[in-house]
Design a protein around this motif. Structure first.
Motif, PDB file in Angstrom:
ATOM      1  N   PHE A 143       0.839  -1.204   0.000  1.00 46.49           N
ATOM      2  CA  PHE A 143       0.000   0.000   0.000  1.00 46.49           C
ATOM      3  C   PHE A 143       0.873   1.252   0.000  1.00 46.49           C
ATOM      4  O   PHE A 143       0.684   2.159  -0.817  1.00 46.49           O
ATOM      5  CB  PHE A 143      -0.925  -0.002   1.216  1.00 46.49           C
ATOM      6  CG  PHE A 143      -1.678   1.287   1.411  1.00 46.49           C
ATOM      7  CD1 PHE A 143      -2.821   1.549   0.679  1.00 46.49           C
ATOM      8  CD2 PHE A 143      -1.233   2.245   2.314  1.00 46.49           C
ATOM      9  CE1 PHE A 143      -3.516   2.742   0.837  1.00 46.49           C
ATOM     10  CE2 PHE A 143      -1.913   3.433   2.483  1.00 46.49           C
ATOM     11  CZ  PHE A 143      -3.056   3.688   1.748  1.00 46.49           C
ATOM     12  N   PHE A 144       1.847   1.308   0.903  1.00 45.06           N
ATOM     13  CA  PHE A 144       2.666   2.516   1.021  1.00 45.06           C
ATOM     14  C   PHE A 144       3.593   2.705  -0.177  1.00 45.06           C
ATOM     15  O   PHE A 144       3.816   3.840  -0.614  1.00 45.06           O
ATOM     16  CB  PHE A 144       3.465   2.482   2.322  1.00 45.06           C
ATOM     17  CG  PHE A 144       2.640   2.754   3.545  1.00 45.06           C
ATOM     18  CD1 PHE A 144       2.021   3.983   3.725  1.00 45.06           C
ATOM     19  CD2 PHE A 144       2.478   1.782   4.517  1.00 45.06           C
ATOM     20  CE1 PHE A 144       1.261   4.246   4.853  1.00 45.06           C
ATOM     21  CE2 PHE A 144       1.718   2.028   5.656  1.00 45.06           C
ATOM     22  CZ  PHE A 144       1.104   3.268   5.821  1.00 45.06           C
ATOM     23  N   VAL A 145       4.139   1.613  -0.718  1.00 49.68           N
ATOM     24  CA  VAL A 145       4.993   1.737  -1.903  1.00 49.68           C
ATOM     25  C   VAL A 145       4.178   2.235  -3.091  1.00 49.68           C
ATOM     26  O   VAL A 145       4.612   3.123  -3.842  1.00 49.68           O
ATOM     27  CB  VAL A 145       5.674   0.390  -2.221  1.00 49.68           C
ATOM     28  CG1 VAL A 145       6.382   0.449  -3.569  1.00 49.68           C
ATOM     29  CG2 VAL A 145       6.670   0.021  -1.120  1.00 49.68           C
ATOM     30  N   ALA A 146       2.962   1.684  -3.264  1.00 48.24           N
ATOM     31  CA  ALA A 146       2.083   2.156  -4.340  1.00 48.24           C
ATOM     32  C   ALA A 146       1.686   3.604  -4.109  1.00 48.24           C
ATOM     33  O   ALA A 146       1.588   4.397  -5.054  1.00 48.24           O
ATOM     34  CB  ALA A 146       0.837   1.271  -4.431  1.00 48.24           C
ATOM     35  N   TRP A 147       1.465   3.961  -2.856  1.00 46.73           N
ATOM     36  CA  TRP A 147       1.126   5.343  -2.518  1.00 46.73           C
ATOM     37  C   TRP A 147       2.285   6.275  -2.855  1.00 46.73           C
ATOM     38  O   TRP A 147       2.094   7.397  -3.311  1.00 46.73           O
ATOM     39  CB  TRP A 147       0.780   5.427  -1.037  1.00 46.73           C
ATOM     40  CG  TRP A 147       0.113   6.706  -0.607  1.00 46.73           C
ATOM     41  CD1 TRP A 147      -0.272   7.748  -1.390  1.00 46.73           C
ATOM     42  CD2 TRP A 147      -0.250   7.073   0.728  1.00 46.73           C
ATOM     43  NE1 TRP A 147      -0.843   8.742  -0.642  1.00 46.73           N
ATOM     44  CE2 TRP A 147      -0.846   8.355   0.669  1.00 46.73           C
ATOM     45  CE3 TRP A 147      -0.128   6.438   1.969  1.00 46.73           C
ATOM     46  CZ2 TRP A 147      -1.320   9.012   1.808  1.00 46.73           C
ATOM     47  CZ3 TRP A 147      -0.600   7.090   3.097  1.00 46.73           C
ATOM     48  CH2 TRP A 147      -1.187   8.362   3.017  1.00 46.73           C
ATOM     49  N   PHE A 148       3.519   5.807  -2.642  1.00 41.61           N
ATOM     50  CA  PHE A 148       4.698   6.595  -2.996  1.00 41.61           C
ATOM     51  C   PHE A 148       4.675   6.975  -4.474  1.00 41.61           C
ATOM     52  O   PHE A 148       4.830   8.138  -4.847  1.00 41.61           O
ATOM     53  CB  PHE A 148       5.961   5.804  -2.669  1.00 41.61           C
ATOM     54  CG  PHE A 148       7.205   6.320  -3.343  1.00 41.61           C
ATOM     55  CD1 PHE A 148       7.789   7.499  -2.925  1.00 41.61           C
ATOM     56  CD2 PHE A 148       7.788   5.625  -4.399  1.00 41.61           C
ATOM     57  CE1 PHE A 148       8.940   7.987  -3.545  1.00 41.61           C
ATOM     58  CE2 PHE A 148       8.926   6.099  -5.022  1.00 41.61           C
ATOM     59  CZ  PHE A 148       9.499   7.284  -4.597  1.00 41.61           C
ATOM     60  N   PHE A 149       4.441   5.973  -5.334  1.00 40.41           N
ATOM     61  CA  PHE A 149       4.404   6.255  -6.768  1.00 40.41           C
ATOM     62  C   PHE A 149       3.194   7.104  -7.136  1.00 40.41           C
ATOM     63  O   PHE A 149       3.299   8.047  -7.918  1.00 40.41           O
ATOM     64  CB  PHE A 149       4.409   4.944  -7.557  1.00 40.41           C
ATOM     65  CG  PHE A 149       5.730   4.244  -7.562  1.00 40.41           C
ATOM     66  CD1 PHE A 149       6.749   4.662  -8.400  1.00 40.41           C
ATOM     67  CD2 PHE A 149       5.973   3.169  -6.716  1.00 40.41           C
ATOM     68  CE1 PHE A 149       7.990   4.029  -8.404  1.00 40.41           C
ATOM     69  CE2 PHE A 149       7.206   2.528  -6.705  1.00 40.41           C
ATOM     70  CZ  PHE A 149       8.212   2.959  -7.547  1.00 40.41           C
ATOM     71  N   GLY A 150       2.053   6.771  -6.568  1.00 39.77           N
ATOM     72  CA  GLY A 150       0.838   7.516  -6.884  1.00 39.77           C
ATOM     73  C   GLY A 150       0.908   8.955  -6.445  1.00 39.77           C
ATOM     74  O   GLY A 150       0.541   9.876  -7.194  1.00 39.77           O
ATOM     75  N   ALA A 151       1.394   9.186  -5.220  1.00 33.98           N
ATOM     76  CA  ALA A 151       1.455  10.549  -4.694  1.00 33.98           C
ATOM     77  C   ALA A 151       2.436  11.398  -5.491  1.00 33.98           C
ATOM     78  O   ALA A 151       2.146  12.547  -5.841  1.00 33.98           O
ATOM     79  CB  ALA A 151       1.863  10.516  -3.224  1.00 33.98           C
ATOM     80  N   ALA A 152       3.600  10.839  -5.786  1.00 34.32           N
ATOM     81  CA  ALA A 152       4.609  11.596  -6.525  1.00 34.32           C
ATOM     82  C   ALA A 152       4.131  11.935  -7.932  1.00 34.32           C
ATOM     83  O   ALA A 152       4.395  13.022  -8.445  1.00 34.32           O
ATOM     84  CB  ALA A 152       5.907  10.800  -6.597  1.00 34.32           C
ATOM     85  N   TYR A 153       3.382  11.010  -8.554  1.00 35.28           N
ATOM     86  CA  TYR A 153       2.964  11.222  -9.941  1.00 35.28           C
ATOM     87  C   TYR A 153       1.667  12.021 -10.042  1.00 35.28           C
ATOM     88  O   TYR A 153       1.603  13.046 -10.705  1.00 35.28           O
ATOM     89  CB  TYR A 153       2.807   9.878 -10.644  1.00 35.28           C
ATOM     90  CG  TYR A 153       2.623  10.024 -12.137  1.00 35.28           C
ATOM     91  CD1 TYR A 153       3.694  10.380 -12.950  1.00 35.28           C
ATOM     92  CD2 TYR A 153       1.378   9.843 -12.722  1.00 35.28           C
ATOM     93  CE1 TYR A 153       3.525  10.535 -14.317  1.00 35.28           C
ATOM     94  CE2 TYR A 153       1.208   9.996 -14.090  1.00 35.28           C
ATOM     95  CZ  TYR A 153       2.291  10.348 -14.882  1.00 35.28           C
ATOM     96  OH  TYR A 153       2.115  10.522 -16.223  1.00 35.28           O
ATOM     97  N   ILE A 154       0.625  11.553  -9.338  1.00 37.65           N
ATOM     98  CA  ILE A 154      -0.681  12.195  -9.484  1.00 37.65           C
ATOM     99  C   ILE A 154      -0.664  13.623  -8.952  1.00 37.65           C
ATOM    100  O   ILE A 154      -1.274  14.528  -9.528  1.00 37.65           O
ATOM    101  CB  ILE A 154      -1.783  11.351  -8.809  1.00 37.65           C
ATOM    102  CG1 ILE A 154      -1.909  10.006  -9.533  1.00 37.65           C
ATOM    103  CG2 ILE A 154      -3.122  12.082  -8.834  1.00 37.65           C
ATOM    104  CD1 ILE A 154      -2.922   9.056  -8.922  1.00 37.65           C
TER     105      ILE A 154
END
Length: 414
Positions: free
Chosen positions: A58-69
Motif C-alpha cells: 500500500f505505502f509503496v504504491a502510494w509513494f508512486f501515486g502521490a509523486a505522480y498524481i
C-alpha cells in the motif's frame, strides 16, 4: 468558499478514514489464528510477514501515486486528479470486499496496491487549499484543517471497522467485509461533492504529456530547489518516527496485550481525538506564539519519549495514554513542516511539493512495513526502537542542515 473547503476536506477525510478502517481489520484477519483468512497452521512469523507485506505494498504504491498524481495535478487540474483518485479508491474497495469474501490474500494485496496508488487525494487537496490561501496565516490554518479532517477520519474509520465487524453489535450481518460496503458508498458521495461543489480557480496550465519517468523526475527536482532539499531528509526521518510507531502499534498491542479488533480500533480513536483536538484548538494559537524550530524540536522529543516509554509500558490502559502523548505533538509538527514545504516553492509548484512530502512519508512507511514484520519476529519492540532513533536523527539533521540566511528567512528568523 465554505462549500469548496468542505468538498476538499471531505476527500482528505475519506482517504484517512479508509486507512483507519483497514488497519484493525487487516491486523485481526491476518494475525489471529482464530480467523479463517489464512490457514490456521500459519506461523506467527509468517503472519507478521504477511501483515507487513499488505501494509508495505500500500505505502509503496502510494509513494508512486502521490509523486505522480500530485505532480500532474499541476497540469490537468486539481479536480480531474482528485476524481481519478476517487474512482480508483472505489474499485479498490470492491476488490477488497471480494478478497475478504473469498479469503484471497493475493486479491487483497492487489486491492491494497490499487488503493495505495490512488490514495493521492490528500496532497492534491492540500495544494488546492494552498491555492485558496491569501497569506501564510491562512495557509497554516488551512493545513490545520487538513489535519483536523485527518483526525476525524482516524476516529471514524476504526469505529466503523470495530463496530461493524462485531457480531455482538451487528449480529449475523457483522463481517470484516461489511465496513467496506459503507466506505464505498461514502466514496461515491465524495465524488459527487467534488463534481458539484469544488470550483477550481482558473489558471493557465502547461500542456500535459505522459512521462513514465515523471515519478523519479518529481523527486529529482529537489536537487534544483535547495530549500526543499534541506527540508526533505528531516521530514523523511521524522516520518520514519511516525511510521515505526503508527504502522505496527496495532500488531504490537495484539502481541503484547492481546488486543482484539475493537480494542485496536479504539487505539485509532484515541489517536484521532488527540490529533483532532490539537488541530482544532491549538495549531493556530501555538503557531502564532511559538517559533517553528521550538515546535519541531519539542514535538520530535516528545514523540521519541512516548515511543520509548511504550516499550517499557506494562499496562494496556497506559498504552492509550502513550498513544495520545505521541500524536499530540505530531499534530503540531506536521502542519508546521507542510507550511515550510509550501513556502519553499512558488505558487506554480504547490502540487509538486505536497506530492514530494507525501512521497517521502510513504517511502519511509513502505520501508518500515517491509522490514517491520521481520523486525517484530526478532523482537516486537524493534519498530518502536526505530521510531526513537529516527526522531533523534531528524533533530540532528535540523541542527546540521538548517543554517544560513535562506533557512532563517524560511523559518521567519531574519
Amino acid at each position: 468558499m465554505n462549500l469548496t473547503k468542505f468538498a476538499l476536506l471531505s476527500v482528505v477525510f475519506l482517504d484517512i478514514m479508509s486507512q483507519g478502517l483497514v488497519i484493525p481489520i487487516l491486523n485481526t484477519i491476518i494475525m489471529s489464528p482464530a480467523q479463517d483468512f489464512l490457514p490456521r497452521e500459519t506461523t506467527t512469523a509468517a503472519r507478521q510477514f504477511n501483515f507487513g507485506l499488505t501494509m508495505a505494498v500500500f505505502f509503496v504504491a502510494w509513494f508512486f501515486g502521490a509523486a505522480y498524481i500530485s505532480k500532474i495535478s499541476d497540469y490537468i487540474g486539481r479536480k480531474a486528479a482528485m476524481l481519478i483518485c476517487l474512482v480508483g479508491a472505489l474499485l479498490a474497495y470492491i476488490l477488497t470486499i471480494i478478497a475478504l469474501d473469498t479469503n484471497s490474500l493475493t486479491l487483497l494485496i492487489i486491492a491494497r496496491i490499487l488503493s495505495g496508488f490512488t490514495a493521492g487525494n490528500q496532497p492534491i487537496a492540500q495544494a488546492a487549499l494552498v491555492d485558496l490561501s491569501e497569506n501564510d496565516e491562512q495557509k497554516i490554518r488551512f493545513m490545520g484543517l487538513v489535519l483536523l479532517a485527518v483526525s476525524i477520519g482516524m476516529v471514524a474509520g476504526p469505529l466503523i471497522s470495530g463496530l461493524m465487524s462485531d457480531p455482538a453489535i451487528f449480529g449475523r450481518f457483522a463481517s470484516a467485509a461489511l465496513p467496506f460496503y459503507l466506505v464505498a458508498a461514502m466514496v461515491v458521495a465524495g465524488t459527487i461533492l467534488i463534481l458539484f461543489f469544488y470550483r477550481e480557480l482558473p489558471v493557465e496550465r502547461p500542456p500535459f504529456t505522459f512521462k513514465p519517468a515523471e515519478i523519479f523526475i518529481t523527486m529529482w527536482h529537489m536537487v534544483d530547489r535547495p530549500l526543499v532539499l534541506k527540508l526533505a531528509p528531516v521530514f523523511f526521518f521524522a516520518q520514519l518516527t511516525l511510521s515505526g510507531f503508527y504502522v505496527f502499534m496495532d500488531t504490537y498491542f495484539f502481541s503484547k496485550f492481546q488486543f482484539d479488533t475493537l480494542q485496536n480500533a479504539f487505539t485509532m480513536v484515541v489517536l484521532g481525538l488527540s490529533m483532532g483536538t490539537v488541530s482544532a484548538f491549538l495549531v493556530g494559537p501555538i503557531s502564532a506564539r511559538v517559533g517553528r524550530l521550538p515546535v519541531l524540536y519539542g514535538s520530535l522529543s516528545i514523540m521519541a519519549l512516548s515511543a520509548g516509554l511504550s516499550i517499557l509500558n506494562p499496562s494496556p490502559i497506559l498504552a492509550y495514554v502513550l498513544i495520545a502523548t505521541f500524536f499530540v505533538p505530531f499534530a503540531l509538527y506536521y502542519p508546521t513542516m507542510l507550511t515550510l514545504f509550501s513556502k519553499a516553492v512558488d505558487d506554480t509548484e504547490q502540487g509538486w511539493v505536497m506530492g514530494v512530502g507525501v512521497a517521502l512519508f510513504t517511502l519511509g512507511a513502505g520501508i518500515i512495513s517491509l522490514l517491520g514484520g521481520w523486525l517484530m519476529s526478532v523482537d516486537i519492540h524493534l519498530p518502536f526502537i526505530v521510531s526513537v532513533i529516527s526522531a533523534l536523527v531528524a533533530m540532528a539533521l535540523i541542527a546540521l542542515l538548517w543554517r544560513g540566511p535562506d533557512m532563517a528567512k524560511l523559518l521567519d528568523r531574519e
